[in-house]
Design a protein around this motif. Structure first.
Motif, PDB file in Angstrom:
ATOM      1  N   LYS A   1      63.028  28.166 -20.863  1.00 31.27           N
ATOM      2  CA  LYS A   1      62.391  28.414 -22.154  1.00 31.27           C
ATOM      3  C   LYS A   1      61.599  29.719 -22.142  1.00 31.27           C
ATOM      4  CE  LYS A   1      61.702  23.466 -23.061  1.00 31.27           C
ATOM      5  NZ  LYS A   1      60.675  22.413 -23.316  1.00 31.27           N
ATOM      6  N   TYR A   2      61.156  30.116 -20.958  1.00 41.76           N
ATOM      7  CA  TYR A   2      60.302  31.298 -20.834  1.00 41.76           C
ATOM      8  C   TYR A   2      60.989  32.467 -20.146  1.00 41.76           C
ATOM      9  CZ  TYR A   2      56.731  27.763 -21.808  1.00 41.76           C
ATOM     10  OH  TYR A   2      55.991  26.744 -22.372  1.00 41.76           O
ATOM     11  N   GLY A   3      62.260  32.316 -19.807  1.00 43.25           N
ATOM     12  CA  GLY A   3      62.978  33.392 -19.131  1.00 43.25           C
ATOM     13  C   GLY A   3      62.589  33.558 -17.679  1.00 43.25           C
ATOM     14  N   ALA A   4      61.919  32.551 -17.113  1.00 39.82           N
ATOM     15  CA  ALA A   4      61.429  32.657 -15.739  1.00 39.82           C
ATOM     16  C   ALA A   4      62.524  32.522 -14.690  1.00 39.82           C
ATOM     17  CB  ALA A   4      60.335  31.612 -15.489  1.00 39.82           C
ATOM     18  N   ASN A   5      63.707  32.069 -15.108  1.00 40.79           N
ATOM     19  CA  ASN A   5      64.830  31.988 -14.169  1.00 40.79           C
ATOM     20  C   ASN A   5      65.626  33.290 -14.125  1.00 40.79           C
ATOM     21  OD1 ASN A   5      64.469  29.234 -13.343  1.00 40.79           O
ATOM     22  ND2 ASN A   5      65.353  28.559 -15.279  1.00 40.79           N
ATOM     23  N   ASP A   6      65.225  34.249 -14.958  1.00 41.23           N
ATOM     24  CA  ASP A   6      65.964  35.503 -15.048  1.00 41.23           C
ATOM     25  C   ASP A   6      65.342  36.630 -14.222  1.00 41.23           C
ATOM     26  OD1 ASP A   6      67.816  34.369 -16.812  1.00 41.23           O
ATOM     27  OD2 ASP A   6      66.536  34.785 -18.536  1.00 41.23           O
ATOM     28  N   VAL A   7      64.323  36.291 -13.429  1.00 44.12           N
ATOM     29  CA  VAL A   7      63.727  37.255 -12.503  1.00 44.12           C
ATOM     30  C   VAL A   7      63.805  36.677 -11.099  1.00 44.12           C
ATOM     31  CG1 VAL A   7      62.173  38.204 -14.241  1.00 44.12           C
ATOM     32  CG2 VAL A   7      61.399  36.309 -12.786  1.00 44.12           C
ATOM     33  N   LYS A   8      63.713  37.535 -10.100  1.00 46.38           N
ATOM     34  CA  LYS A   8      63.765  37.044  -8.721  1.00 46.38           C
ATOM     35  C   LYS A   8      62.554  36.163  -8.420  1.00 46.38           C
ATOM     36  CE  LYS A   8      66.399  40.700  -6.444  1.00 46.38           C
ATOM     37  NZ  LYS A   8      66.365  41.764  -5.408  1.00 46.38           N
ATOM     38  N   PRO A   9      62.774  35.059  -7.713  1.00 50.98           N
ATOM     39  CA  PRO A   9      61.639  34.238  -7.303  1.00 50.98           C
ATOM     40  C   PRO A   9      60.803  34.993  -6.288  1.00 50.98           C
ATOM     41  CG  PRO A   9      63.624  33.525  -6.190  1.00 50.98           C
ATOM     42  CD  PRO A   9      64.055  34.545  -7.212  1.00 50.98           C
ATOM     43  N   GLY A  10      59.544  34.582  -6.135  1.00 43.09           N
ATOM     44  CA  GLY A  10      58.655  35.325  -5.253  1.00 43.09           C
ATOM     45  C   GLY A  10      58.020  34.505  -4.148  1.00 43.09           C
ATOM     46  N   LEU A  11      57.478  35.213  -3.192  1.00 46.58           N
ATOM     47  CA  LEU A  11      56.708  34.590  -2.119  1.00 46.58           C
ATOM     48  C   LEU A  11      55.444  33.973  -2.704  1.00 46.58           C
ATOM     49  CD1 LEU A  11      56.356  34.195   0.974  1.00 46.58           C
ATOM     50  CD2 LEU A  11      55.183  36.411   1.007  1.00 46.58           C
ATOM     51  N   THR A  12      54.907  34.624  -3.721  1.00 45.09           N
ATOM     52  CA  THR A  12      53.753  34.110  -4.451  1.00 45.09           C
ATOM     53  C   THR A  12      53.849  34.622  -5.885  1.00 45.09           C
ATOM     54  OG1 THR A  12      51.340  33.937  -4.494  1.00 45.09           O
ATOM     55  CG2 THR A  12      52.262  36.080  -3.902  1.00 45.09           C
ATOM     56  N   GLY A  13      53.029  34.053  -6.766  1.00 49.98           N
ATOM     57  CA  GLY A  13      53.121  34.462  -8.160  1.00 49.98           C
ATOM     58  C   GLY A  13      51.903  34.077  -8.977  1.00 49.98           C
ATOM     59  N   TRP A  14      52.009  34.267 -10.280  1.00 53.30           N
ATOM     60  CA  TRP A  14      50.907  34.013 -11.203  1.00 53.30           C
ATOM     61  C   TRP A  14      50.473  32.546 -11.188  1.00 53.30           C
ATOM     62  CZ3 TRP A  14      47.180  36.560 -13.027  1.00 53.30           C
ATOM     63  CH2 TRP A  14      46.528  36.253 -14.221  1.00 53.30           C
ATOM     64  N   ALA A  15      51.436  31.627 -11.117  1.00 49.19           N
ATOM     65  CA  ALA A  15      51.104  30.203 -11.081  1.00 49.19           C
ATOM     66  C   ALA A  15      50.373  29.840  -9.793  1.00 49.19           C
ATOM     67  CB  ALA A  15      52.370  29.355 -11.220  1.00 49.19           C
ATOM     68  N   GLN A  16      50.727  30.519  -8.700  1.00 50.36           N
ATOM     69  CA  GLN A  16      50.117  30.201  -7.402  1.00 50.36           C
ATOM     70  C   GLN A  16      48.639  30.559  -7.352  1.00 50.36           C
ATOM     71  OE1 GLN A  16      53.504  30.985  -7.618  1.00 50.36           O
ATOM     72  NE2 GLN A  16      53.504  28.794  -7.181  1.00 50.36           N
ATOM     73  N   ILE A  17      48.192  31.509  -8.148  1.00 51.78           N
ATOM     74  CA  ILE A  17      46.767  31.842  -8.132  1.00 51.78           C
ATOM     75  C   ILE A  17      46.031  31.186  -9.298  1.00 51.78           C
ATOM     76  CG2 ILE A  17      47.189  34.024  -6.960  1.00 51.78           C
ATOM     77  CD1 ILE A  17      46.672  35.457  -9.593  1.00 51.78           C
ATOM     78  N   ASN A  18      46.757  30.319 -10.008  1.00 50.12           N
ATOM     79  CA  ASN A  18      46.149  29.611 -11.136  1.00 50.12           C
ATOM     80  C   ASN A  18      46.369  28.106 -11.058  1.00 50.12           C
ATOM     81  OD1 ASN A  18      45.050  31.607 -13.306  1.00 50.12           O
ATOM     82  ND2 ASN A  18      46.962  32.535 -12.623  1.00 50.12           N
ATOM     83  N   GLY A  19      46.396  27.601  -9.826  1.00 48.11           N
ATOM     84  CA  GLY A  19      46.517  26.163  -9.664  1.00 48.11           C
ATOM     85  C   GLY A  19      47.399  25.732  -8.521  1.00 48.11           C
ATOM     86  N   ARG A  20      48.385  26.547  -8.188  1.00 51.46           N
ATOM     87  CA  ARG A  20      49.251  26.298  -7.042  1.00 51.46           C
ATOM     88  C   ARG A  20      49.925  24.921  -7.106  1.00 51.46           C
ATOM     89  NH1 ARG A  20      47.311  28.055  -0.970  1.00 51.46           N
ATOM     90  NH2 ARG A  20      49.361  28.171   0.000  1.00 51.46           N
ATOM     91  N   ASP A  21      49.781  24.063  -6.101  1.00 44.51           N
ATOM     92  CA  ASP A  21      50.481  22.785  -6.041  1.00 44.51           C
ATOM     93  C   ASP A  21      49.983  21.766  -7.058  1.00 44.51           C
ATOM     94  OD1 ASP A  21      51.835  23.882  -3.910  1.00 44.51           O
ATOM     95  OD2 ASP A  21      50.620  22.893  -2.392  1.00 44.51           O
ATOM     96  N   GLU A  22      48.817  21.981  -7.620  1.00 44.81           N
ATOM     97  CA  GLU A  22      48.229  21.005  -8.526  1.00 44.81           C
ATOM     98  C   GLU A  22      48.866  21.006  -9.915  1.00 44.81           C
ATOM     99  OE1 GLU A  22      44.174  22.234  -8.569  1.00 44.81           O
ATOM    100  OE2 GLU A  22      43.626  21.048  -6.823  1.00 44.81           O
ATOM    101  N   LEU A  23      49.624  22.023 -10.256  1.00 42.83           N
ATOM    102  CA  LEU A  23      50.086  22.204 -11.620  1.00 42.83           C
ATOM    103  C   LEU A  23      51.255  21.299 -12.000  1.00 42.83           C
ATOM    104  CD1 LEU A  23      50.083  26.109 -11.730  1.00 42.83           C
ATOM    105  CD2 LEU A  23      48.353  24.575 -12.667  1.00 42.83           C
ATOM    106  N   PRO A  24      51.192  20.689 -13.185  1.00 47.31           N
ATOM    107  CA  PRO A  24      52.344  19.934 -13.698  1.00 47.31           C
ATOM    108  C   PRO A  24      53.412  20.910 -14.165  1.00 47.31           C
ATOM    109  CG  PRO A  24      50.568  19.927 -15.296  1.00 47.31           C
ATOM    110  CD  PRO A  24      50.008  20.548 -14.047  1.00 47.31           C
ATOM    111  N   ILE A  25      54.615  20.409 -14.396  1.00 48.71           N
ATOM    112  CA  ILE A  25      55.756  21.251 -14.715  1.00 48.71           C
ATOM    113  C   ILE A  25      55.531  22.167 -15.912  1.00 48.71           C
ATOM    114  CG2 ILE A  25      58.150  21.210 -15.523  1.00 48.71           C
ATOM    115  CD1 ILE A  25      58.534  18.674 -13.891  1.00 48.71           C
ATOM    116  N   ASP A  26      55.012  21.616 -17.010  1.00 50.07           N
ATOM    117  CA  ASP A  26      54.891  22.414 -18.221  1.00 50.07           C
ATOM    118  C   ASP A  26      53.914  23.575 -18.062  1.00 50.07           C
ATOM    119  OD1 ASP A  26      52.803  20.591 -18.025  1.00 50.07           O
ATOM    120  OD2 ASP A  26      52.545  20.408 -20.193  1.00 50.07           O
TER     121      ASP A  26
END
Length: 212
Positions: free
Chosen positions: A130-155
């Protein structure tokens, strides 16, 4: 996008330097893993790459070879009994992720980007579409990792990955990089098993293939 070409050059140069500079660390960790328990020092896991392609991510092995196969860590009864002492340290410090420098060097990953989903995290993959996040290379770390990391729900995780895609650029990557250093130092958002109680259903059928 011009920056994506520059980003690949940055990834290539930094990953090459990382392999050389961190080689003594790699050797020490490999020796520590090998001395404590039997088995390979690495394990590989099938993940989703750019445009839903598949690749095998590399990590240092943190669990004993007698660990039940094809069972996510958080679904094991008393997972602590399977995690080695060295493995516990590696997980806490995120050093188990270091072998992914090779994934970056060969072009399967980037230093900064959405963390690669497991091949069967269908809900996460669909939500990221829905957000085009599958159209870029995955990373070692990212924006979600510094804003909650493992605690974040899917949405929430997917929305943050989408924010990264919308704002992708040099300064965004710099912010993610240094934010990651702070998060790792504080062990922010780390939950044993990698996804937390809010997303157990997300990877209930995921499989961790340990090289033996």
């Amino acid at each position: 996008m011009v920056y994506l070409k520059i980003k690949r050059i940055i990834d290539l140069v930094l990953s090459f330097l990382g392999i050389i500079i961190l080689s003594p660390v790699f050797l020490i960790l490999m020796l520590a893993i090998k001395l404590e328990s039997k088995g390979s020092v690495l394990f590989k896991q099938k993940r989703v790459g750019i445009r839903r392609s598949y690749f095998h991510i590399l990590k240092f092995r943190t669990m004993r070879i007698e660990t039940p196969k094809d069972t996510p860590t958080h679904l094991l009864d008393n997972p602590e009994q399977y995690i080695t002492k060295v493995g516990k340290f590696l997980r806490k410090t995120s050093l188990d992720e270091l072998p992914q420098i090779w994934n970056i060097f060969v072009g399967q990953m980037s230093i900064i980007g959405p963390r690669p989903a497991l091949w069967n995290q269908y809900d996460l993959i669909e939500e990221r579409d829905k957000y085009g996040a599958n159209d870029v290379k995955p990373g070692l770390t990212g924006w979600a990792q510094i804003n909650g990391r493992d605690e974040l729900p899917i949405d929430v995780k997917s929305r943050l990955d989408g924010e990264y895609v919308d704002k992708i650029g040099f300064w965004m990557d710099v912010k993610c990089f240094f934010g990651t250093l702070v998060s790792v130092a504080k062990s922010d958002g780390v939950i044993e098993g990698g996804t937390g109680s809010t997303t157990k259903e997300e990877i209930a059928s995921s499989k961790e293939t340990v090289s033996k």
